[in-house]
Design a protein around this motif. Structure first.
Motif, PDB file in Angstrom:
ATOM      1  N   SER A   1       0.827  -1.208   0.000  1.00 37.97           N
ATOM      2  CA  SER A   1       0.000   0.000   0.000  1.00 37.97           C
ATOM      3  C   SER A   1       0.860   1.258   0.000  1.00 37.97           C
ATOM      4  CB  SER A   1      -0.921  -0.006   1.231  1.00 37.97           C
ATOM      5  OG  SER A   1      -0.148  -0.071   2.419  1.00 37.97           O
ATOM      6  N   PHE A   2       1.924   1.269   0.805  1.00 39.49           N
ATOM      7  CA  PHE A   2       2.820   2.428   0.857  1.00 39.49           C
ATOM      8  C   PHE A   2       3.469   2.653  -0.508  1.00 39.49           C
ATOM      9  CE2 PHE A   2       7.063   4.210   1.376  1.00 39.49           C
ATOM     10  CZ  PHE A   2       6.820   5.343   2.130  1.00 39.49           C
ATOM     11  N   ASP A   3       4.011   1.588  -1.082  1.00 41.79           N
ATOM     12  CA  ASP A   3       4.705   1.708  -2.368  1.00 41.79           C
ATOM     13  C   ASP A   3       3.782   2.218  -3.464  1.00 41.79           C
ATOM     14  OD1 ASP A   3       6.912   0.761  -1.100  1.00 41.79           O
ATOM     15  OD2 ASP A   3       6.763  -1.282  -1.865  1.00 41.79           O
ATOM     16  N   ILE A   4       2.589   1.635  -3.513  1.00 44.56           N
ATOM     17  CA  ILE A   4       1.633   2.040  -4.561  1.00 44.56           C
ATOM     18  C   ILE A   4       1.239   3.501  -4.411  1.00 44.56           C
ATOM     19  CG2 ILE A   4      -0.709   1.662  -5.442  1.00 44.56           C
ATOM     20  CD1 ILE A   4      -0.327  -1.308  -4.680  1.00 44.56           C
ATOM     21  N   MET A   5       0.940   3.893  -3.158  1.00 42.23           N
ATOM     22  CA  MET A   5       0.553   5.289  -2.917  1.00 42.23           C
ATOM     23  C   MET A   5       1.665   6.258  -3.291  1.00 42.23           C
ATOM     24  SD  MET A   5      -1.703   5.630   0.531  1.00 42.23           S
ATOM     25  CE  MET A   5      -1.600   7.408   0.311  1.00 42.23           C
ATOM     26  N   MET A   6       2.922   5.909  -2.921  1.00 40.39           N
ATOM     27  CA  MET A   6       4.032   6.810  -3.207  1.00 40.39           C
ATOM     28  C   MET A   6       4.316   6.888  -4.706  1.00 40.39           C
ATOM     29  SD  MET A   6       4.774   8.108  -0.334  1.00 40.39           S
ATOM     30  CE  MET A   6       6.233   9.020  -0.773  1.00 40.39           C
ATOM     31  N   ILE A   7       4.238   5.762  -5.389  1.00 42.84           N
ATOM     32  CA  ILE A   7       4.492   5.768  -6.837  1.00 42.84           C
ATOM     33  C   ILE A   7       3.439   6.603  -7.551  1.00 42.84           C
ATOM     34  CG2 ILE A   7       4.515   4.322  -8.914  1.00 42.84           C
ATOM     35  CD1 ILE A   7       5.749   2.100  -7.161  1.00 42.84           C
ATOM     36  N   VAL A   8       2.177   6.364  -7.201  1.00 42.60           N
ATOM     37  CA  VAL A   8       1.083   7.104  -7.852  1.00 42.60           C
ATOM     38  C   VAL A   8       1.120   8.580  -7.458  1.00 42.60           C
ATOM     39  CG1 VAL A   8      -1.425   7.329  -8.047  1.00 42.60           C
ATOM     40  CG2 VAL A   8      -0.373   5.054  -8.015  1.00 42.60           C
ATOM     41  N   GLY A   9       1.305   8.832  -6.152  1.00 41.87           N
ATOM     42  CA  GLY A   9       1.284  10.199  -5.651  1.00 41.87           C
ATOM     43  C   GLY A   9       2.438  11.042  -6.171  1.00 41.87           C
ATOM     44  N   LEU A  10       3.669  10.493  -6.144  1.00 42.52           N
ATOM     45  CA  LEU A  10       4.815  11.252  -6.623  1.00 42.52           C
ATOM     46  C   LEU A  10       4.763  11.455  -8.135  1.00 42.52           C
ATOM     47  CD1 LEU A  10       7.619   9.635  -4.416  1.00 42.52           C
ATOM     48  CD2 LEU A  10       6.719  11.953  -4.229  1.00 42.52           C
ATOM     49  N   SER A  11       4.199  10.482  -8.837  1.00 41.71           N
ATOM     50  CA  SER A  11       4.006  10.650 -10.289  1.00 41.71           C
ATOM     51  C   SER A  11       3.025  11.779 -10.549  1.00 41.71           C
ATOM     52  CB  SER A  11       3.493   9.340 -10.916  1.00 41.71           C
ATOM     53  OG  SER A  11       4.428   8.292 -10.729  1.00 41.71           O
ATOM     54  N   ALA A  12       1.986  11.870  -9.705  1.00 41.19           N
ATOM     55  CA  ALA A  12       1.007  12.955  -9.846  1.00 41.19           C
ATOM     56  C   ALA A  12       1.622  14.308  -9.538  1.00 41.19           C
ATOM     57  CB  ALA A  12      -0.178  12.689  -8.914  1.00 41.19           C
ATOM     58  N   LEU A  13       2.701  14.298  -8.724  1.00 43.08           N
ATOM     59  CA  LEU A  13       3.399  15.541  -8.401  1.00 43.08           C
ATOM     60  C   LEU A  13       4.402  15.932  -9.481  1.00 43.08           C
ATOM     61  CD1 LEU A  13       4.025  15.046  -4.570  1.00 43.08           C
ATOM     62  CD2 LEU A  13       2.282  16.478  -5.651  1.00 43.08           C
ATOM     63  N   GLY A  14       4.471  15.109 -10.563  1.00 50.43           N
ATOM     64  CA  GLY A  14       5.319  15.448 -11.701  1.00 50.43           C
ATOM     65  C   GLY A  14       6.692  14.818 -11.686  1.00 50.43           C
ATOM     66  N   ILE A  15       6.921  13.836 -10.807  1.00 52.77           N
ATOM     67  CA  ILE A  15       8.225  13.153 -10.748  1.00 52.77           C
ATOM     68  C   ILE A  15       8.162  11.903 -11.614  1.00 52.77           C
ATOM     69  CG2 ILE A  15       9.945  12.081  -9.229  1.00 52.77           C
ATOM     70  CD1 ILE A  15       8.845  13.832  -6.966  1.00 52.77           C
ATOM     71  N   ASN A  16       9.208  11.695 -12.401  1.00 54.88           N
ATOM     72  CA  ASN A  16       9.258  10.549 -13.314  1.00 54.88           C
ATOM     73  C   ASN A  16       9.061   9.249 -12.547  1.00 54.88           C
ATOM     74  OD1 ASN A  16      10.902   8.311 -14.780  1.00 54.88           O
ATOM     75  ND2 ASN A  16      10.480   9.845 -16.352  1.00 54.88           N
ATOM     76  N   ARG A  17       8.259   8.336 -13.130  1.00 51.45           N
ATOM     77  CA  ARG A  17       7.911   7.087 -12.455  1.00 51.45           C
ATOM     78  C   ARG A  17       9.147   6.228 -12.170  1.00 51.45           C
ATOM     79  NH1 ARG A  17       2.988   4.449 -12.171  1.00 51.45           N
ATOM     80  NH2 ARG A  17       3.096   2.208 -11.703  1.00 51.45           N
ATOM     81  N   GLU A  18      10.097   6.157 -13.127  1.00 51.30           N
ATOM     82  CA  GLU A  18      11.310   5.365 -12.923  1.00 51.30           C
ATOM     83  C   GLU A  18      12.155   5.934 -11.794  1.00 51.30           C
ATOM     84  OE1 GLU A  18      13.414   5.026 -16.554  1.00 51.30           O
ATOM     85  OE2 GLU A  18      11.874   3.798 -17.539  1.00 51.30           O
ATOM     86  N   VAL A  19      12.186   7.253 -11.695  1.00 47.38           N
ATOM     87  CA  VAL A  19      12.931   7.900 -10.614  1.00 47.38           C
ATOM     88  C   VAL A  19      12.286   7.585  -9.269  1.00 47.38           C
ATOM     89  CG1 VAL A  19      13.627  10.117  -9.629  1.00 47.38           C
ATOM     90  CG2 VAL A  19      13.755   9.753 -12.104  1.00 47.38           C
ATOM     91  N   VAL A  20      10.948   7.566  -9.235  1.00 45.50           N
ATOM     92  CA  VAL A  20      10.228   7.248  -7.997  1.00 45.50           C
ATOM     93  C   VAL A  20      10.549   5.842  -7.532  1.00 45.50           C
ATOM     94  CG1 VAL A  20       7.947   6.914  -6.976  1.00 45.50           C
ATOM     95  CG2 VAL A  20       8.366   8.859  -8.498  1.00 45.50           C
ATOM     96  N   ILE A  21      10.526   4.905  -8.476  1.00 41.49           N
ATOM     97  CA  ILE A  21      10.833   3.508  -8.128  1.00 41.49           C
ATOM     98  C   ILE A  21      12.255   3.400  -7.578  1.00 41.49           C
ATOM     99  CG2 ILE A  21      11.169   1.191  -9.083  1.00 41.49           C
ATOM    100  CD1 ILE A  21       8.881   1.846 -11.053  1.00 41.49           C
ATOM    101  N   ALA A  22      13.211   4.084  -8.225  1.00 36.22           N
ATOM    102  CA  ALA A  22      14.591   4.074  -7.748  1.00 36.22           C
ATOM    103  C   ALA A  22      14.693   4.701  -6.357  1.00 36.22           C
ATOM    104  CB  ALA A  22      15.491   4.813  -8.726  1.00 36.22           C
ATOM    105  N   TRP A  23      13.941   5.775  -6.163  1.00 39.31           N
ATOM    106  CA  TRP A  23      13.916   6.480  -4.876  1.00 39.31           C
ATOM    107  C   TRP A  23      13.439   5.539  -3.769  1.00 39.31           C
ATOM    108  CZ3 TRP A  23      10.863  11.763  -4.326  1.00 39.31           C
ATOM    109  CH2 TRP A  23      11.136  12.327  -3.077  1.00 39.31           C
TER     110      TRP A  23
END
Length: 862
Positions: free
Chosen positions: A255-277
């Motif tokens: 749940s945490f991972d999914i929320m952060m990936i979706v949420g940070l992507s919505a904030l304009g951060i590249n999805r691959e960068v979010v996963i690496a983060w």
């Protein structure tokens, strides 16, 4: 109900075991889940794009973020009014909190573990009361951040996407005020009854904990170069954490991972960068601290088991760790050299490539050769358990780690080297020797490995010469090399390693410490006179051996060992001399001291009593022969068996030969006469020492001498009577006769000695050993003894083993076995060679060696 409570109390240990086992299962499952979310290949690519200083900083941030949680355990022990050692508190707290981070379950796991670690010596009810106070405030920090995030969402300039989480934030935010009010109003012993200082401490600890969690995530993103707005990240992170805690999902996975990936992507951060983060966050906040926690857990568990089982688990584990690390270093070194020698084989055969734990992709020839051989050299120092090898080995592994980070990042290599480093640190206790004595066994093993690898490399170079006719078959294709230039760089590496090997071995050897000390006649004589000796004790006065004197608890010298050192072998002559009650302690001390300085004692011609004792020290033994003992009180010339001996005695009496026992001091004229007899007996042969006496005036002046004189009062034969410093056993050493002596002179001398010693009150006469007598006669004998039996059977044509046995059989009433004992770390062949060299070296050569030793002795410490 009372019966149930009583049953629970009686079986509480079982419930604790079930709890610990359950935590292990949960942690193991969650580690598997985390491993599925972490791509090691992806992490490798990420690390290649990051500067080394950033990776180190992320590592430190993860450790600092976990540290505030130690406050819970400090407060808990304060409530329980106990003061554990600071190191134990830090290690236990780190272990509990990092396991809880992985296992999750809203902090329930940490409460159970704290009960196990800190509540053993306290009343169960008081422990539960203290833990309940900790539990209710565990989430107060997250609740405070939920309130902050709620206000940021409702009144700040946040993304519209974050507005949907306001209900979760207000729900999480209400937890802290409710708990705070409840703790202030209620007066019970579980939630209430908390002083203001403890309450403030718990709230501050929880707030700092979640500051560390949130701060580590944001700082890792900043170090990655992510353009972020903390005011946007905080609400999203806190909302995701609240949802994860409420769901009771361990580690807030999914749940945490999914929320952060979706949420940070919505904030304009590249999805691959979010996963690496998220990957880096998981690694440095969860995995790395957890690994450190596991190390602390193993340390504490081993300490507990070690105390319970008399230190055996620690000794066993360190011994196994030492053997494992030696194997890894030798195996890795060989595989790296082979990968540089036959690179085609490692590229064509996947199974061979997988065997190489340090398979670099961009590594050049020279570093590969250097690293491979250096691992072998360092492995020798670790295998020999030398203290001096510790820091160079640690340095080599750290340099290799840095090289891996900079040149060719590989997760497999990093994990392997880290494991190797941890095991070496863990097995440091095994490195106790002060110096390296480079034994023949070590030279043999290392020589075979080094020579084989070097010859293979040279053969590859010759095979790749343009003039060499190449073959096209599959096997020979492994020998193809990229270029002559690359091969030559590797060859230069081998030459450098050869030089380094010599220098490193010299470094490990240090200033060679020699066991024992030179002969001190006054100390030895005082000890033997007071506590007694044996038939070998007098040999110490030959001066060709070192002495080792044991001092008891009263600072009294009670036991003497005489020995000679060759290579790494301290060859002890015979049984110890002196106070028999102290023999075990003296031998144990000698073995331990020899082990400390890198020597291996060998006990030559030892009795069965010594065999039984040394067997407990891991010593193997081989029977060397049997000693003939004459029963003096019952010795007689009567009977058919002694007919020829009676004839000899009658003949010598009729011819006016006389037997006399001369008492020292002896005149120069007498010594000169004895010297002439000795020289005539020796002929072209050379004097030998160690286990046999040689003609030395100083030596012969120390005891009585039995002589046989002819009608002209000339000495034709003599034997020196060895002082045994006891009335139980008598013996002789040198037995010499000249050409004028009639046949049977030694029988006359021996029989006369038997009568003389019987009159002196001795119990038996020691005729000495019959080498290899009754050795390996059984099919069940040791293989070494069976080989010795063949020597006995077929060697009689060169040396009359059987004849010597038959001669002594005439007089012997009893045969006593004698053994050679050696460490299982020694090769039996080298033990026998050492005995052969020492026992048969001409005394002139030994004197020269002593002369050289005197010249060089200032180089050695004693």
């Amino acid at each position: 109900m009372k019966k149930m409570l009583q049953w629970i109390k009686e079986h509480v240990s079982y419930f604790k075991s079930i709890f610990i086992f359950s935590v292990v299962i949960i942690v193991f499952r969650e580690l598997l889940s985390i491993s599925k979310t972490i791509s090691f290949e992806q992490l490798g690519n990420i690390f290649q794009d990051l500067a080394l200083w950033k990776i180190v900083l992320m590592f430190l941030i993860g450790l600092v973020a976990v540290f505030p949680m130690i406050g819970y355990d400090v407060i808990l022990n304060k409530i329980l009014k106990q003061k554990p050692k600071k190191m134990f508190l830090i290690e236990s707290s780190w272990m509990i909190n990092t396991i809880n981070n992985i296992a999750g379950f809203g902090g329930l796991v940490s409460i159970g573990l704290r009960s196990e670690f800190y509540g053993k010596e306290k009343d169960g009810k008081k422990v539960v009361q203290a833990l309940s106070k900790i539990l209710i405030f565990l989430m107060s920090g997250l609740s405070i951040y939920s309130l902050i995030a709620f206000f940021l969402v409702m009144f700040g300039h946040t993304n519209d996407y974050l507005q949907q989480y306001w209900i979760w934030l207000i729900g999480g935010g209400l937890y802290f005020p409710v708990v705070l009010i409840a703790s202030l109003i209620r007066k019970d012993e579980y939630i209430g009854d908390i002083d203001n200082q403890t309450r403030a401490g718990l709230i501050l600890t929880s707030f700092l904990e979640w500051t560390g969690v949130l701060g580590s995530f944001i700082l890792i993103g900043l170090l990655m170069g992510v353009k972020l707005n903390p005011l946007q990240i905080i609400p999203l992170f806190i909302a995701a954490s609240v949802i994860g805690i409420v769901s009771m999902i361990p580690g807030e996975l999914g749940s945490f991972d999914i929320m952060m990936i979706v949420g940070l992507s919505a904030l304009g951060i590249n999805r691959e960068v979010v996963i690496a983060w998220i990957l880096l966050y998981r690694l440095f906040y969860y995995i790395v601290p957890f690994i450190i926690g596991i190390i602390f857990f193993i340390k504490n568990l081993s300490h507990s088991l070690n105390s319970r089982y008399s230190g055996i688990p620690r000794e066993l584990s360190t011994e196994l760790a030492h053997k494992f690390v030696v194997f890894l270093m030798y195996f890795s070194g060989i595989m790296i050299v082979l990968s540089a020698t036959i690179p085609e084989a490692f590229s064509q055969l996947n199974w061979l490539k997988k065997l190489n734990p340090l398979s670099f992709h961009i590594i050049t020839q020279l570093p590969a050769i250097l690293l491979g051989f250096l691992l072998l050299i360092m492995g020798r120092g670790i295998a020999a358990r030398v203290k001096r090898a510790y820091l160079p080995t640690i340095g080599l592994i750290l340099i290799t780690l840095v090289y891996t980070f900079i040149k060719d990042f590989s997760w497999g290599v990093i994990i392997f080297l880290s494991l190797l480093l941890v095991i070496i640190v863990f097995s440091k206790r095994e490195l106790f020797r002060e110096q390296l004595v480079y034994s023949w066994e070590m030279i043999t093993v290392d020589g075979i490995i080094f020579l084989a690898l070097t010859l293979l490399y040279i053969v590859i170079g010759v095979y790749n010469l343009p003039t060499f006719p190449h073959h096209k078959n599959r096997f020979i294709s492994f020998f193809f090399f990229p270029s002559e230039k690359i091969w030559f760089s590797g060859f230069i590496g081998i030459l450098l390693v050869t030089l380094f090997s010599y220098l490193f071995i010299r470094y490990l050897e240090g200033n060679r410490f020699k066991m024992g000390s030179l002969l001190d006649e006054d100390r030895v004589l005082s000890l033997l006179t007071k506590f007694g000796g044996n038939t070998d004790s007098q040999l110490i006065f030959l001066g060709d051996k070192e002495m080792y004197i044991y001092t008891d608890q009263n600072n009294e010298e009670t036991v003497l060992l005489q020995f000679k050192t060759l290579n790494d072998k301290c060859i002890v002559m015979g049984d110890p001399s002196g106070k028999k009650e102290d023999f075990p302690a003296a031998v144990e001390q000698f073995i331990n001291e020899a082990d400390k300085w890198g020597y291996l004692p060998v006990f030559y011609e030892a009795s069965e009593e010594v065999v039984m004792f040394l067997h407990e020290f891991g010593y193997d033994f081989i029977k060397m022969g049997e000693e003939a003992h004459v029963d003096l009180p019952n010795f007689t010339l009567s009977g058919k068996k002694m007919k020829s001996e009676r004839a000899v005695m009658n003949r010598f009496t009729k011819e006016n030969y006389r037997f006399e026992v001369l008492t020292p001091p002896f005149s120069k004229e007498l010594m000169q006469e004895l010297k002439q007899v000795s020289d005539e007996w020796l002929g072209s042969r050379k004097e030998k020492g160690f286990s046999l006496g040689f003609f030395s005036e100083n030596y012969l002046q120390r005891g009585k001498i039995a002589v046989v004189k002819n009608q002209e009062n000339q000495i034709v034969a003599f034997a020196n009577i060895m002082p045994t410093y006891t009335k139980e056993e008598g013996t002789i050493d040198l037995m010499r006769y000249n050409k004028q002596a009639p046949s049977g002179v030694m029988d006359y001398l021996f029989i006369s000695l038997f009568n003389y010693m019987n009159d002196e009150g001795f119990t038996y006469f020691n005729l000495g050993m019959a080498p290899l007598s009754n050795v390996g006669t059984s099919k069940k004998s040791f293989i070494q003894e069976r080989i010795a039996y063949l020597v006995y059977e077929f060697g009689s044509r060169f040396y009359s083993f059987q004849g010597l046995r038959d001669y002594k059989e005439k007089y012997a009433a009893d045969w006593v076995s004698r053994y050679t004992l050696y460490s299982r770390k020694s090769f039996i062949a080298y033990v026998m060679i050492a005995l052969l060299i020492i026992d048969n070296a001409p005394i002139e050569k030994q004197k020269k060696m002593h002369g050289v030793r005197r010249i060089l002795r200032n180089r050695y410490q004693r």
